[in-house]
Enzyme design. Structure first.
Site, PDB file in Angstrom:
ATOM      1  N   ASP A 293       1.963   2.678   3.424  1.00 26.91           N
ATOM      2  CA  ASP A 293       1.363   3.711   3.225  1.00 26.91           C
ATOM      3  C   ASP A 293       1.127   4.585   4.720  1.00 26.91           C
ATOM      4  O   ASP A 293       1.382   5.799   4.533  1.00 26.91           O
ATOM      5  CB  ASP A 293      -0.067   3.398   2.889  1.00 26.91           C
ATOM      6  CG  ASP A 293      -1.078   4.644   2.773  1.00 26.91           C
ATOM      7  OD1 ASP A 293      -0.795   5.190   1.753  1.00 26.91           O
ATOM      8  OD2 ASP A 293      -2.073   4.929   3.461  1.00 26.91           O
TER       9      ASP A 293
ATOM     10  N   ASP B   4       0.591  -1.142   0.023  1.00 25.62           N
ATOM     11  CA  ASP B   4      -0.095   0.000   0.036  1.00 25.62           C
ATOM     12  C   ASP B   4       0.956   1.169   0.056  1.00 25.62           C
ATOM     13  O   ASP B   4       1.765   1.529   1.068  1.00 25.62           O
ATOM     14  CB  ASP B   4      -0.812   0.015   1.173  1.00 25.62           C
ATOM     15  CG  ASP B   4      -2.119   0.923   0.932  1.00 25.62           C
ATOM     16  OD1 ASP B   4      -1.714   2.178   0.699  1.00 25.62           O
ATOM     17  OD2 ASP B   4      -3.077   0.570   1.092  1.00 25.62           O
TER      18      ASP B   4
ATOM     19  N   HIS C 272       2.545   8.308   5.526  1.00 26.73           N
ATOM     20  CA  HIS C 272       1.548   9.579   5.908  1.00 26.73           C
ATOM     21  C   HIS C 272       2.239  10.193   6.775  1.00 26.73           C
ATOM     22  O   HIS C 272       1.800  11.127   7.040  1.00 26.73           O
ATOM     23  CB  HIS C 272       0.298   8.863   6.012  1.00 26.73           C
ATOM     24  CG  HIS C 272      -0.509   8.671   4.901  1.00 26.73           C
ATOM     25  ND1 HIS C 272      -0.709   9.727   3.791  1.00 26.73           N
ATOM     26  CD2 HIS C 272      -1.265   7.467   4.334  1.00 26.73           C
ATOM     27  CE1 HIS C 272      -1.750   9.121   2.911  1.00 26.73           C
ATOM     28  NE2 HIS C 272      -1.987   8.046   3.318  1.00 26.73           N
TER      29      HIS C 272
ATOM     30  N   SER D 141      -6.748   4.664  -1.724  1.00 35.35           N
ATOM     31  CA  SER D 141      -6.513   2.975  -1.676  1.00 35.35           C
ATOM     32  C   SER D 141      -7.816   2.266  -2.082  1.00 35.35           C
ATOM     33  O   SER D 141      -7.898   1.445  -2.693  1.00 35.35           O
ATOM     34  CB  SER D 141      -6.215   2.636  -0.277  1.00 35.35           C
ATOM     35  OG  SER D 141      -4.793   3.071  -0.420  1.00 35.35           O
TER      36      SER D 141
ATOM     37  N   HIS E  83      -1.028  11.534  -1.129  1.00 34.25           N
ATOM     38  CA  HIS E  83      -0.436  10.368  -1.927  1.00 34.25           C
ATOM     39  C   HIS E  83       0.183  11.181  -3.242  1.00 34.25           C
ATOM     40  O   HIS E  83      -0.018  12.202  -3.557  1.00 34.25           O
ATOM     41  CB  HIS E  83      -1.633   9.420  -2.565  1.00 34.25           C
ATOM     42  CG  HIS E  83      -2.140   8.591  -1.496  1.00 34.25           C
ATOM     43  ND1 HIS E  83      -3.596   7.922  -1.597  1.00 34.25           N
ATOM     44  CD2 HIS E  83      -1.854   8.445  -0.403  1.00 34.25           C
ATOM     45  CE1 HIS E  83      -3.859   7.207  -0.276  1.00 34.25           C
ATOM     46  NE2 HIS E  83      -2.930   7.551   0.507  1.00 34.25           N
TER      47      HIS E  83
ATOM     48  N   HIS F 250     -10.355  -2.479   6.159  1.00 38.17           N
ATOM     49  CA  HIS F 250      -9.731  -1.120   5.652  1.00 38.17           C
ATOM     50  C   HIS F 250      -9.759  -1.155   4.012  1.00 38.17           C
ATOM     51  O   HIS F 250     -10.173  -2.129   3.219  1.00 38.17           O
ATOM     52  CB  HIS F 250      -8.207  -1.118   5.968  1.00 38.17           C
ATOM     53  CG  HIS F 250      -7.753   0.226   6.023  1.00 38.17           C
ATOM     54  ND1 HIS F 250      -6.728   0.558   4.954  1.00 38.17           N
ATOM     55  CD2 HIS F 250      -7.925   1.210   6.405  1.00 38.17           C
ATOM     56  CE1 HIS F 250      -6.081   1.841   5.216  1.00 38.17           C
ATOM     57  NE2 HIS F 250      -6.964   2.447   5.808  1.00 38.17           N
TER      58      HIS F 250
ATOM     59  N   ASP G  66      -0.860   0.416  -5.021  1.00 35.68           N
ATOM     60  CA  ASP G  66      -2.272   1.083  -5.195  1.00 35.68           C
ATOM     61  C   ASP G  66      -2.086   2.438  -5.768  1.00 35.68           C
ATOM     62  O   ASP G  66      -2.763   2.787  -6.581  1.00 35.68           O
ATOM     63  CB  ASP G  66      -3.164   0.842  -4.158  1.00 35.68           C
ATOM     64  CG  ASP G  66      -2.708   1.305  -2.763  1.00 35.68           C
ATOM     65  OD1 ASP G  66      -1.418   1.672  -2.640  1.00 35.68           O
ATOM     66  OD2 ASP G  66      -3.710   1.183  -1.907  1.00 35.68           O
ATOM     67  N   HIS G  67      -0.868   3.086  -5.064  1.00 40.55           N
ATOM     68  CA  HIS G  67      -0.786   4.548  -5.477  1.00 40.55           C
ATOM     69  C   HIS G  67       0.342   4.716  -5.042  1.00 40.55           C
ATOM     70  O   HIS G  67       1.082   4.208  -4.082  1.00 40.55           O
ATOM     71  CB  HIS G  67      -1.778   5.300  -5.048  1.00 40.55           C
ATOM     72  CG  HIS G  67      -1.914   5.502  -3.530  1.00 40.55           C
ATOM     73  ND1 HIS G  67      -0.919   5.816  -2.510  1.00 40.55           N
ATOM     74  CD2 HIS G  67      -2.969   4.561  -2.709  1.00 40.55           C
ATOM     75  CE1 HIS G  67      -1.505   5.282  -1.253  1.00 40.55           C
ATOM     76  NE2 HIS G  67      -2.621   4.708  -1.227  1.00 40.55           N
TER      77      HIS G  67
HETATM   78 ZN   LIG Z   1      -2.821   6.277   2.034  1.00 45.84          ZN
END
Ligand SMILES: [Zn+2]
Ligand SMILES: *[C@@H]1O[C@H](CO)[C@@H](O)[C@H](O)[C@H]1NC(C)=O
Ligand SMILES: *[C@@H]1O[C@H](CO)[C@@H](O)[C@H](O)[C@H]1NC(C)=O
Ligand SMILES: *[C@@H]1O[C@H](CO)[C@@H](O)[C@H](O)[C@H]1NC(C)=O
Ligand SMILES: *[C@@H]1O[C@H](CO)[C@@H](O)[C@H](O)[C@H]1NC(C)=O
Ligand SMILES: *[C@@H]1O[C@H](CO)[C@@H](O)[C@H](O)[C@H]1NC(C)=O
Ligand SMILES: *[C@@H]1O[C@H](CO)[C@@H](O)[C@H](O)[C@H]1NC(C)=O
Ligand SMILES: *[C@@H]1O[C@H](CO)[C@@H](O)[C@H](O)[C@H]1NC(C)=O
Length: 699
Positions: free
Chosen positions: A346, A68, A350, A118, A469, A181, A387-388
């Site tokens: 992820d 992620d 963040h 996500s 992101h 999630h 995902d990103h």
């Molecule tokens: Zn995120």
């Protein structure tokens, strides 16, 4: 050795960098300063590429490993960290998936956002359809938060989870986040908001008519039919817990969904186990357990670097969870689909905290490496993707081997302060003050930038944990059946389609023909060369789906597989390609046939190599998707190239007519076999004889 490193450092200081207090890890390759080393290494890599085989089998098993937020920068930094954890400089190594034979880039935008989240990106790669930001399992007709439109069945999507279950496969989910999630929820939930993980948040948002994601997981198909659900999220499930956590989506309906999940399995006569820590997980009898749920935390699992130890009361690692999942899923006769998410990459990003994030990349590497050694790579499609991305950067110009979490200096930096290799454009790490004349950044001298809690600099401030992101493409790395369908820049939605095609699932249940036999590898390379300067996207895809490799080299596969099962960074085992070369010499590469024309759609006018055209009454019918029933008897097999239906081809072939220099037994064109035929008729028949030979792993 140490002296040399220091001398190199001093030289570099003269040019661009100034000394910092970061650790420098040594290169493991003493000969890397010699041209010969690079020529030999690259020659080996070229040979590997030339000997790549397309595995056109039907994927029995499919595993999607998802990092992620693991953008390309995080991937590169994770690769370096992996090497440095082993005491090496790191840049020269590879993560497990970076040796997979096929890699492509994916476009991650959402229908309504240039940069995605996500939930929507997971909907892309699990359902095969693009959607709106922060929505799950619904089409673009559903706007964020629009509960009523998400309840309209025509706006709801099916995911690979359902497609796999419908095809008789068992399924599972492993994540380091809450099992409700965004990423895992796209497997089973249809929700206009990813926030509706428990009833409290649906009610808060006035969406009480919409079933929360936790209930969708345990009440509805396909969520409730997953054999394995491992991750965090006891609070949203209403399961009792002693863990004090900051996540506030506790159930207000008083239900214990874990208990309900267990009871439903028992009503079905299935043996279900629920575990909450490493010790319990490792004690599960995987052989006799049908359904396994493990919730190891109230909310997300803790960051790997913050776990106390590996004791039985701790949370399991991603590898331990994946291993348990495979222990259950591998028993299935018709194979499995498993999603494994390293979800805290992820979260760490963040937070602007590279140590927390990148240690999770290394955890993913460990889990993928374990899977590679325990699965049959010939019939398992393994994908690793993200995902990103994030707004992480990898700054110039630290010296080679500089601690990836360390700092560097460069004489063109105008404030004269050291800076970290890894930093962000957004996030809570924003840290400037005004000295009366100018903005001044934090002086990192003496600061331990390798500490898990070290928060790296960000250019634009955000609230806590809200670095944004990144919108650039992410990579997908593929190994196994149909991995070669990844070959360029694709929409992210393509991932779901390749998985479905590879396994003959969902939209491809009755529509996954594959070219089981193709042309010799020497011809393949000629055709590649021919196409290189004139290729168009559509030409290219034709090309790819029909070319793989020739029969005679397939006999070597088992040997290669053994040799290559060592996924070490420095692969020295790829030396013996001589068998392939010998095999290739059977083919006369100066054949008058233009191999570039030997794709699925064949033009008869190219067949000048001794064929008797007068036998063919209607050339216009000899094109792709050719209907073979019109060609009976006395045909030259070289005509049977375009999407031919193999089951109709019952004989009357005259190989002797094929005098164009190619050994016809190796050149039977693209013989398309319907998936169902393969699965039913062919369990050991045509596939065993032909298709099984197609796989090869050079990673
Ligand atoms: Zn995120
Ligand atoms: C589980 O089954 C496998 C394969 O049948 C067997 O090798 C293994 O010993 C079994 N493990 C246990 C704990 O029964
Ligand atoms: C940064 O901090 C170090 C150690 O306190 C100090 O020696 C150095 O002068 C500082 N640099 C700047 C540009 O203030
Ligand atoms: C390949 O075929 C061509 C054309 O028939 C012929 O001239 C040539 O000698 C052959 N080469 C080999 C290595 O057999
Ligand atoms: C081509 O095939 C036709 C029909 O079978 C036959 O009459 C003719 O002799 C063949 N030509 C050659 C060159 O083999
Ligand atoms: C193949 O040709 C036959 C006879 O012309 C026709 O009946 C049949 O529908 C065709 N099949 C396909 C798949 O085009
Ligand atoms: C063609 O290749 C097959 C398989 O390698 C071999 O058995 C056969 O002898 C070859 N035929 C010719 C004419 O070279
Ligand atoms: C192939 O032919 C068989 C028998 O005619 C038919 O049942 C099957 O649907 C065909 N498959 C494809 C992919 O056209």
């Amino acid at each position: 050795m140490m002296m040399m490193v220091v001398m190199v450092m001093v030289m570099k200081v003269m040019m661009v960098t100034l000394p910092t207090d970061s650790v420098i890890f040594p290169s493991p390759v003493p000969e890397e300063n010699d041209a010969g080393y690079w020529h030999r290494l690259m020659r080996k890599e070229v040979d590997e590429a030339l000997n790549l085989h397309h595995n056109t089998k039907i994927a029995k098993n499919i595993i999607l490993f998802l990092g992620d937020g693991m953008g390309v920068t995080a991937n590169t930094a994770g690769r370096i960290l992996k090497g440095q954890k082993a005491g090496r400089s790191g840049e020269e190594g590879y993560l497990a998936w970076e040796r997979f034979p096929n890699t492509a880039l994916l476009k991650t935008y959402n229908l309504d956002k240039q940069v995605g989240d996500s939930a929507s990106t997971a909907t892309s790669f699990l359902c095969g359809v693009k959607s709106n930001y922060e929505t799950l399992g619904v089409t673009g007709r559903v706007k964020f938060g629009d509960c009523p439109s998400s309840l309209n069945p025509t706006n709801q999507l099916h995911s690979l989870l359902k497609w796999a279950q419908d095809a008789g496969k068992v399924t599972g989910l492993v994540t380091t986040t809450r099992v409700t999630h965004a990423t895992p929820a796209a497997l089973y939930a249809k929700s206009a908001s990813r926030d509706w993980e428990c009833d409290t948040s649906t009610i808060r948002d006035g969406a009480g008519r919409c079933k929360d994601i936790a209930r969708q997981l345990i009440e509805d198909s396909p969520g409730r039919d997953m054999k394995v659900v491992l991750g965090g999220g006891r609070a949203v499930m209403g399961a009792p817990s002693n863990v004090d956590d900051d996540y506030d989506c506790y159930r207000t309906d008083g239900r214990n969904l874990v208990e309900e999940w267990k009871q439903e399995k028992e009503r079905r006569g299935e043996k279900a186990a629920y575990v909450t820590n490493t010790g319990e997980l490792l004690n599960v009898d995987l052989n006799s357990t049908d359904f396994l749920m493990g919730l190891f935390s109230d909310s997300h699992l803790p960051f790997h670097v913050l776990r106390d130890d590996n004791g039985p009361n701790e949370t399991p690692t991603l590898t331990q969870m994946t291993q348990a999942a495979l222990g259950i899923l591998k028993k299935a006769e018709y194979g499995f689909f498993l999603l494994v998410e390293s979800g805290l990459i992820d979260r760490g990003l963040h937070l602007n905290q590279p140590v927390k994030a990148l240690e999770e990349v290394v955890q993913l590497d460990e889990a993928v490496s374990m899977a590679l050694t325990t699965l049959n790579l010939e019939d398992t499609l393994i994908l690793v993707t993200a995902d990103h991305s994030h707004t992480l950067t990898l700054n110039g110009y630290p010296p080679r081997g500089n601690d990836i979490f360390g700092t560097t200096m460069y004489d063109r930096i105008t404030d004269g302060l050291p800076y970290t290799t890894l930093m962000f454009t957004t996030g809570q790490g924003y840290n400037y003050y005004y000295d009366g004349t100018k903005a001044v950044r934090r002086n990192l001298t003496g600061i331990d930038t390798t500490h898990p809690d070290f928060t790296s600099l960000a250019a634009v401030p955000t609230t806590y944990e809200r670095e944004v992101h990144g919108g650039e493409d992410v990579a997908v790395y593929a190994l196994g059946p149909m991995a070669h369908l990844f070959h360029r820049v694709h929409e992210q939605t393509y991932v779901a389609h390749v998985m479905a095609y590879a396994g003959c699932l969902g939209p491809y249940l009755h529509d996954c023909p594959r070219p089981l036999i193709t042309i010799p590898a020497d011809a393949y390379t000629l055709a590649q060369a021919h196409h290189s300067d004139q290729v168009t996207p559509s030409d290219h895809s034709d090309h790819d789906t029909t070319h793989s490799d020739h029969d005679t080299s397939h006999s070597d596969h088992s040997e290669h597989d053994t040799t290559h099962s060592d996924h070490s960074d420095h692969d020295t085992t790829h030396s013996d390609h001589s068998e392939h070369d010998t095999d290739h010499s059977e083919h006369n590469t100066t054949t008058p046939l233009d191999h570039s024309e030997h794709t699925g759609v064949m033009d008869h006018s190219e067949h000048t190599g001794g064929m008797n055209h007068s036998e063919h009454t209607d050339h216009s019918e000899h094109t792709g998707g050719m209907n073979h029933s019109e060609h009976t008897g006395g045909m030259d097999h070289s005509e049977h190239t375009g999407g031919m239906n193999h089951s109709e081809h019952t004989g009357g072939m005259d190989h002797s007519e094929h005098t164009g220099g190619m050994n016809h037994t190796e050149h039977t064109g693209a013989v398309w076999v319907c998936a169902e035929e393969v699965r039913i008729d062919v369990g050991g028949g045509v596939l065993a004889e032909v298709g099984v030979k197609a796989g090869h792993f050079t990673g």
